[in-house]
Design a protein around this motif. Structure first.
Motif, short mmCIF file in Angstrom:
data_model
loop_
_atom_site.label_atom_id
_atom_site.label_comp_id
_atom_site.label_asym_id
_atom_site.label_seq_id
_atom_site.Cartn_x
_atom_site.Cartn_y
_atom_site.Cartn_z
N VAL A 1 -40.28 -14.41 -14.35
CA VAL A 1 -39.57 -15.69 -14.45
C VAL A 1 -38.07 -15.46 -14.63
N LEU A 2 -37.71 -14.51 -15.47
CA LEU A 2 -36.28 -14.26 -15.72
C LEU A 2 -35.59 -13.64 -14.51
N GLU A 3 -36.36 -12.94 -13.69
CA GLU A 3 -35.79 -12.44 -12.45
C GLU A 3 -35.58 -13.59 -11.47
N ALA A 4 -36.51 -14.53 -11.45
CA ALA A 4 -36.42 -15.67 -10.54
C ALA A 4 -35.40 -16.71 -11.02
N ALA A 5 -35.28 -16.86 -12.33
CA ALA A 5 -34.39 -17.86 -12.92
C ALA A 5 -33.69 -17.24 -14.12
N PRO A 6 -32.63 -16.46 -13.87
CA PRO A 6 -31.99 -15.69 -14.95
C PRO A 6 -31.43 -16.53 -16.10
N GLU A 7 -31.15 -17.80 -15.84
CA GLU A 7 -30.57 -18.64 -16.90
C GLU A 7 -31.63 -19.22 -17.82
N ALA A 8 -32.90 -19.03 -17.49
CA ALA A 8 -33.97 -19.61 -18.30
C ALA A 8 -34.10 -18.86 -19.63
#
Length: 222
Positions: free
Chosen positions: A74-81
């Protein structure tokens, strides 16, 4: 709340549809915008990329992997999450793996709806959320490492300040950030910053494997 009244976007990742739907309803009722749900690592990564949620509630047991793997994806796909791990159990290996993968904090599923809302709100602003169990583990592991002879060729143990240690000890006893703040005459935000600093320091030490060894050997402090 004026011009800043913008809903926090949330994605709920869990392999149990009833729990996933129930939490989504609770968060929506509390004023959050649930932009996606998912039941596995791959679906979580895809939907995080598509919706870029601010907070991801992450279960540890998923259809195609675990919460630590999903956190990294998830953090690779959406680093700001910001990922907040939720688990029915407090399996320590899982918790440490999720933190190592980038989770901002950990909350047990037995937490109340109010505690969940507070945790999601705190996580959305980048604060670290600890349950007493995780705080106790981190504190016990830090004490164990600090009394062990330092490896001659390894990284040195980061030093926690007296205040960071004091805050972590109170978290481990089950006090909330607000209760700790009242006791130590600090704002709850300052308390949360101390917790986050501690988490960051021990993550950077990259000694999760040592923590796992301590757990397996039964020498952590319960």
């Amino acid at each position: 709340m004026g011009d800043d009244d913008v809903q926090v976007t949330v994605m709920v990742v869990d392999d149990h549809p009833m729990w996933r739907d129930g939490v989504s309803r609770d968060l929506t009722a509390a004023g959050f915008d649930v932009v996606a749900t998912a039941d596995g690592v791959q679906s979580a990564a895809r939907r995080a990329a598509a919706t870029t949620p601010q907070v991801v509630l992450m279960d540890m047991q998923l259809t195609d992997g675990n919460g630590a793997e999903a956190t990294a994806a998830v953090l690779e796909a959406a680093p700001e999450a910001h990922v907040l791990v939720l688990s029915a159990s407090s399996e320590r290996d899982d918790v440490l793996d999720a933190v190592k993968a980038g989770a901002s904090g950990y909350l047990v599923k037995s937490a109340s709806a109010a505690e969940l809302v507070d945790a999601v709100t705190a996580t959305s602003t980048g604060q670290a959320v600890f349950t007493p169990g995780l705080a106790g583990l981190v504190l016990g592991e830090y004490r164990r490492m600090s009394t062990a002879p330092p490896p001659s060729d390894g990284p040195q143990l980061p030093s926690l300040t007296d205040r960071e240690t004091e805050v972590l000890r109170l978290v481990a006893k089950g006090l909330t950030a607000r209760q700790i703040g009242t006791r130590l005459s600090l704002s709850h935000r300052t308390v949360e910053n101390h917790v986050q600093s501690t988490l960051r320091k021990l993550q950077l030490a990259n000694r999760v494997e040592l923590a796992r060894y301590a757990i397996e050997q039964g020498i952590d402090e319960g």
